[in-house]
Design a protein around this motif. Structure first.
Motif, PDB file in Angstrom:
ATOM      1  N   GLU A 101       0.820  -1.207   0.000  1.00 22.96           N
ATOM      2  CA  GLU A 101       0.000   0.000   0.000  1.00 22.96           C
ATOM      3  C   GLU A 101       0.857   1.261   0.000  1.00 22.96           C
ATOM      4  O   GLU A 101       0.334   2.373  -0.097  1.00 22.96           O
ATOM      5  N   GLY A 102       2.169   1.101   0.132  1.00 26.37           N
ATOM      6  CA  GLY A 102       3.067   2.256   0.182  1.00 26.37           C
ATOM      7  C   GLY A 102       3.039   2.954   1.526  1.00 26.37           C
ATOM      8  O   GLY A 102       3.485   4.107   1.652  1.00 26.37           O
ATOM      9  N   ILE A 103       2.529   2.299   2.530  1.00 31.08           N
ATOM     10  CA  ILE A 103       2.399   2.917   3.858  1.00 31.08           C
ATOM     11  C   ILE A 103       3.768   3.025   4.518  1.00 31.08           C
ATOM     12  O   ILE A 103       4.541   2.061   4.560  1.00 31.08           O
ATOM     13  N   LYS A 104       4.024   4.199   5.071  1.00 30.15           N
ATOM     14  CA  LYS A 104       5.272   4.431   5.810  1.00 30.15           C
ATOM     15  C   LYS A 104       4.991   4.824   7.251  1.00 30.15           C
ATOM     16  O   LYS A 104       5.505   4.232   8.187  1.00 30.15           O
ATOM     17  N   SER A 105       4.178   5.837   7.429  1.00 32.21           N
ATOM     18  CA  SER A 105       3.845   6.317   8.779  1.00 32.21           C
ATOM     19  C   SER A 105       2.436   5.865   9.125  1.00 32.21           C
ATOM     20  O   SER A 105       1.496   6.063   8.344  1.00 32.21           O
ATOM     21  N   VAL A 106       2.259   5.247  10.314  1.00 29.21           N
ATOM     22  CA  VAL A 106       0.947   4.696  10.658  1.00 29.21           C
ATOM     23  C   VAL A 106       0.698   4.774  12.168  1.00 29.21           C
ATOM     24  O   VAL A 106       1.630   4.618  12.969  1.00 29.21           O
ATOM     25  N   LEU A 107      -0.526   5.050  12.513  1.00 26.73           N
ATOM     26  CA  LEU A 107      -0.968   5.099  13.912  1.00 26.73           C
ATOM     27  C   LEU A 107      -2.103   4.095  14.091  1.00 26.73           C
ATOM     28  O   LEU A 107      -3.048   4.053  13.300  1.00 26.73           O
ATOM     29  N   ALA A 108      -2.030   3.263  15.126  1.00 30.47           N
ATOM     30  CA  ALA A 108      -3.090   2.311  15.471  1.00 30.47           C
ATOM     31  C   ALA A 108      -3.701   2.728  16.795  1.00 30.47           C
ATOM     32  O   ALA A 108      -2.977   2.951  17.765  1.00 30.47           O
ATOM     33  N   VAL A 109      -5.034   2.834  16.827  1.00 30.20           N
ATOM     34  CA  VAL A 109      -5.740   3.262  18.044  1.00 30.20           C
ATOM     35  C   VAL A 109      -6.775   2.193  18.413  1.00 30.20           C
ATOM     36  O   VAL A 109      -7.691   1.924  17.625  1.00 30.20           O
ATOM     37  N   PRO A 110      -6.638   1.583  19.589  1.00 29.27           N
ATOM     38  CA  PRO A 110      -7.618   0.565  19.978  1.00 29.27           C
ATOM     39  C   PRO A 110      -8.932   1.199  20.428  1.00 29.27           C
ATOM     40  O   PRO A 110      -8.941   2.289  21.019  1.00 29.27           O
ATOM     41  N   VAL A 111     -10.032   0.529  20.131  1.00 26.83           N
ATOM     42  CA  VAL A 111     -11.353   0.946  20.606  1.00 26.83           C
ATOM     43  C   VAL A 111     -11.640   0.119  21.844  1.00 26.83           C
ATOM     44  O   VAL A 111     -11.824  -1.104  21.757  1.00 26.83           O
ATOM     45  N   LEU A 112     -11.657   0.776  22.998  1.00 31.75           N
ATOM     46  CA  LEU A 112     -11.764   0.061  24.262  1.00 31.75           C
ATOM     47  C   LEU A 112     -13.186   0.090  24.817  1.00 31.75           C
ATOM     48  O   LEU A 112     -13.853   1.131  24.789  1.00 31.75           O
ATOM     49  N   VAL A 113     -13.626  -1.052  25.327  1.00 32.58           N
ATOM     50  CA  VAL A 113     -14.892  -1.164  26.054  1.00 32.58           C
ATOM     51  C   VAL A 113     -14.580  -1.920  27.333  1.00 32.58           C
ATOM     52  O   VAL A 113     -14.167  -3.078  27.282  1.00 32.58           O
ATOM     53  N   ASP A 114     -14.749  -1.254  28.462  1.00 30.41           N
ATOM     54  CA  ASP A 114     -14.413  -1.850  29.759  1.00 30.41           C
ATOM     55  C   ASP A 114     -12.976  -2.346  29.785  1.00 30.41           C
ATOM     56  O   ASP A 114     -12.671  -3.415  30.326  1.00 30.41           O
ATOM     57  N   GLY A 115     -12.087  -1.566  29.172  1.00 30.10           N
ATOM     58  CA  GLY A 115     -10.667  -1.880  29.210  1.00 30.10           C
ATOM     59  C   GLY A 115     -10.208  -2.920  28.209  1.00 30.10           C
ATOM     60  O   GLY A 115      -9.014  -3.222  28.136  1.00 30.10           O
ATOM     61  N   MET A 116     -11.132  -3.464  27.411  1.00 24.98           N
ATOM     62  CA  MET A 116     -10.777  -4.490  26.425  1.00 24.98           C
ATOM     63  C   MET A 116     -10.881  -3.920  25.015  1.00 24.98           C
ATOM     64  O   MET A 116     -11.814  -3.175  24.711  1.00 24.98           O
ATOM     65  N   ALA A 117      -9.916  -4.288  24.170  1.00 23.46           N
ATOM     66  CA  ALA A 117      -9.931  -3.824  22.779  1.00 23.46           C
ATOM     67  C   ALA A 117     -11.015  -4.562  22.006  1.00 23.46           C
ATOM     68  O   ALA A 117     -11.025  -5.785  21.943  1.00 23.46           O
ATOM     69  N   ARG A 118     -11.950  -3.797  21.433  1.00 23.76           N
ATOM     70  CA  ARG A 118     -13.040  -4.386  20.656  1.00 23.76           C
ATOM     71  C   ARG A 118     -12.898  -4.103  19.168  1.00 23.76           C
ATOM     72  O   ARG A 118     -13.601  -4.693  18.350  1.00 23.76           O
ATOM     73  N   ALA A 119     -12.033  -3.182  18.841  1.00 25.47           N
ATOM     74  CA  ALA A 119     -11.753  -2.836  17.450  1.00 25.47           C
ATOM     75  C   ALA A 119     -10.458  -2.039  17.431  1.00 25.47           C
ATOM     76  O   ALA A 119      -9.945  -1.637  18.486  1.00 25.47           O
ATOM     77  N   VAL A 120      -9.923  -1.839  16.243  1.00 24.47           N
ATOM     78  CA  VAL A 120      -8.725  -1.010  16.093  1.00 24.47           C
ATOM     79  C   VAL A 120      -8.904  -0.130  14.863  1.00 24.47           C
ATOM     80  O   VAL A 120      -9.324  -0.615  13.800  1.00 24.47           O
ATOM     81  N   LEU A 121      -8.606   1.168  15.027  1.00 23.51           N
ATOM     82  CA  LEU A 121      -8.604   2.119  13.920  1.00 23.51           C
ATOM     83  C   LEU A 121      -7.165   2.429  13.533  1.00 23.51           C
ATOM     84  O   LEU A 121      -6.316   2.619  14.405  1.00 23.51           O
ATOM     85  N   TYR A 122      -6.915   2.491  12.233  1.00 23.58           N
ATOM     86  CA  TYR A 122      -5.589   2.840  11.739  1.00 23.58           C
ATOM     87  C   TYR A 122      -5.687   4.101  10.896  1.00 23.58           C
ATOM     88  O   TYR A 122      -6.614   4.267  10.092  1.00 23.58           O
ATOM     89  N   GLY A 123      -4.693   4.978  11.062  1.00 27.98           N
ATOM     90  CA  GLY A 123      -4.524   6.117  10.181  1.00 27.98           C
ATOM     91  C   GLY A 123      -3.104   6.088   9.648  1.00 27.98           C
ATOM     92  O   GLY A 123      -2.150   5.905  10.417  1.00 27.98           O
ATOM     93  N   ALA A 124      -2.942   6.230   8.334  1.00 30.47           N
ATOM     94  CA  ALA A 124      -1.611   6.051   7.757  1.00 30.47           C
ATOM     95  C   ALA A 124      -1.328   7.071   6.660  1.00 30.47           C
ATOM     96  O   ALA A 124      -2.245   7.631   6.049  1.00 30.47           O
ATOM     97  N   TYR A 125      -0.004   7.307   6.453  1.00 26.83           N
ATOM     98  CA  TYR A 125       0.476   8.183   5.386  1.00 26.83           C
ATOM     99  C   TYR A 125       1.444   7.394   4.520  1.00 26.83           C
ATOM    100  O   TYR A 125       2.119   6.474   4.992  1.00 26.83           O
ATOM    101  N   ARG A 126       1.524   7.812   3.282  1.00 28.67           N
ATOM    102  CA  ARG A 126       2.479   7.181   2.383  1.00 28.67           C
ATOM    103  C   ARG A 126       3.804   7.939   2.359  1.00 28.67           C
ATOM    104  O   ARG A 126       4.714   7.576   1.613  1.00 28.67           O
ATOM    105  N   SER A 127       3.871   8.962   3.165  1.00 30.31           N
ATOM    106  CA  SER A 127       5.132   9.700   3.335  1.00 30.31           C
ATOM    107  C   SER A 127       5.732   9.303   4.675  1.00 30.31           C
ATOM    108  O   SER A 127       5.075   8.702   5.516  1.00 30.31           O
ATOM    109  N   GLY A 128       6.989   9.663   4.887  1.00 25.59           N
ATOM    110  CA  GLY A 128       7.661   9.286   6.118  1.00 25.59           C
ATOM    111  C   GLY A 128       7.404  10.221   7.275  1.00 25.59           C
ATOM    112  O   GLY A 128       7.939  10.007   8.368  1.00 25.59           O
TER     113      GLY A 128
END
Length: 278
Positions: A101-128
């Motif tokens: 995908e050409g991804i270089k820079s990426v952030l992963a954010v967990p979606v927490l419910v009662d302290g447990m990860a129920r999903a994960v959102l990613y935001g990414a850039y193709r630049s460094g």
């Protein structure tokens, strides 16, 4: 009486809510590449995408501790890398689909419910360039909104299941009461030997109650109370027991006196508490 089968709660798909969050992030100026998925068991499956160019990430299963998303799931907090290819803080189990995908820079954010990860959102850039603070704030806020939405859905499901369990219990109790009343009705017309057997069967359907304080009611008084407990009027009870309405009324009055109650409903309620009828 047949207890109806209970339908499962019609819960909207959690992935649909996640998709809406990703689309809103794109509108609000989030990173150009957005994706994510819902955690099922101990694994995350990537199903929702905005701005991707290939289909290699679709359906990817991310395990705990694996890659950036797996590490974020376990840590329960956002994690980021500015150069995915050379990052030493994560495993590289998913290099092929990510780098394609050409991804270089990426952030992963967990979606927490009662302290447990129920999903994960990613935001990414193709630049460094590292993920900006504004973009990070957008993803974190989105994850919090989604977490609250999932928490509310969980609570709705819990209440629906509780209500259905109560309905099932009530239906089962009514069925027992109907059988009890029918056994006593049959006993009333049976010979002495069969009557005794039917009464013993009927008594087995009664709860233990407070037998130490239970008054002694005659078989006929119990017969009448069992019918009244089903909602029968005096006339209906008389028809079922082959008695006259005045006789039913007399038995009911006598039972109420022994139970220390003043109405037919109080008599039924107290008889149930004392384990005389179910």
């Amino acid at each position: 009486m047949t207890v109806p089968a209970l339908a499962a709660p019609l819960r909207p798909r959690d992935s649909d809510a996640l998709r809406c969050e990703l689309r809103q992030l794109a509108v609000l100026g989030g990173p150009p590449v957005l994706f994510g998925g819902v955690v099922d068991g101990d694994a995350l499956m990537l199903t929702e995408f905005v701005g991707t160019r290939t289909g290699l990430l679709r359906g990817l299963v991310v395990r705990p501790h694996s890659g950036l998303g797996g590490a974020s799931m376990v840590a329960g907090r956002p994690l980021a890398v500015s150069d995915y290819r050379s990052a030493s803080t994560i495993t590289h189990d998913y290099d092929t689909p990510v780098l394609s995908e050409g991804i270089k820079s990426v952030l992963a954010v967990p979606v927490l419910v009662d302290g447990m990860a129920r999903a994960v959102l990613y935001g990414a850039y193709r630049s460094g360039a590292p993920v900006s603070g504004q973009a990070a704030d957008l993803l974190v806020s989105s994850a919090r909104r989604l977490g609250e939405e999932l928490r509310i859905r969980d609570e709705v499901d819990r209440r629906v299941r509780l209500r259905e369990a109560r309905l099932a219990t009530t239906a089962g109790t009514e069925s027992v009461r109907e059988v009890h009343a029918e056994l006593r009705r049959m006993a009333a017309a049976a010979d002495s030997e069969l009557r005794a057997k039917l009464h013993r069967l009927a008594d087995r359907l009664c709860s233990d109650g407070e037998h130490a304080e239970a008054p002694t009611l005659t078989p006929r008084e119990l017969d009448v109370l069992a019918q009244v407990a089903l909602g029968c009027t005096n006339t209906e009870a008389a028809e079922r027991l082959s008695l006259k309405p005045e006789t039913v009324k007399s038995y009911l009055r006598s039972a109420a006196t022994k139970l220390g109650t003043h109405t037919r409903y109080e008599a039924v309620s107290r008889a149930r508490r004392r384990g005389l009828i179910p």
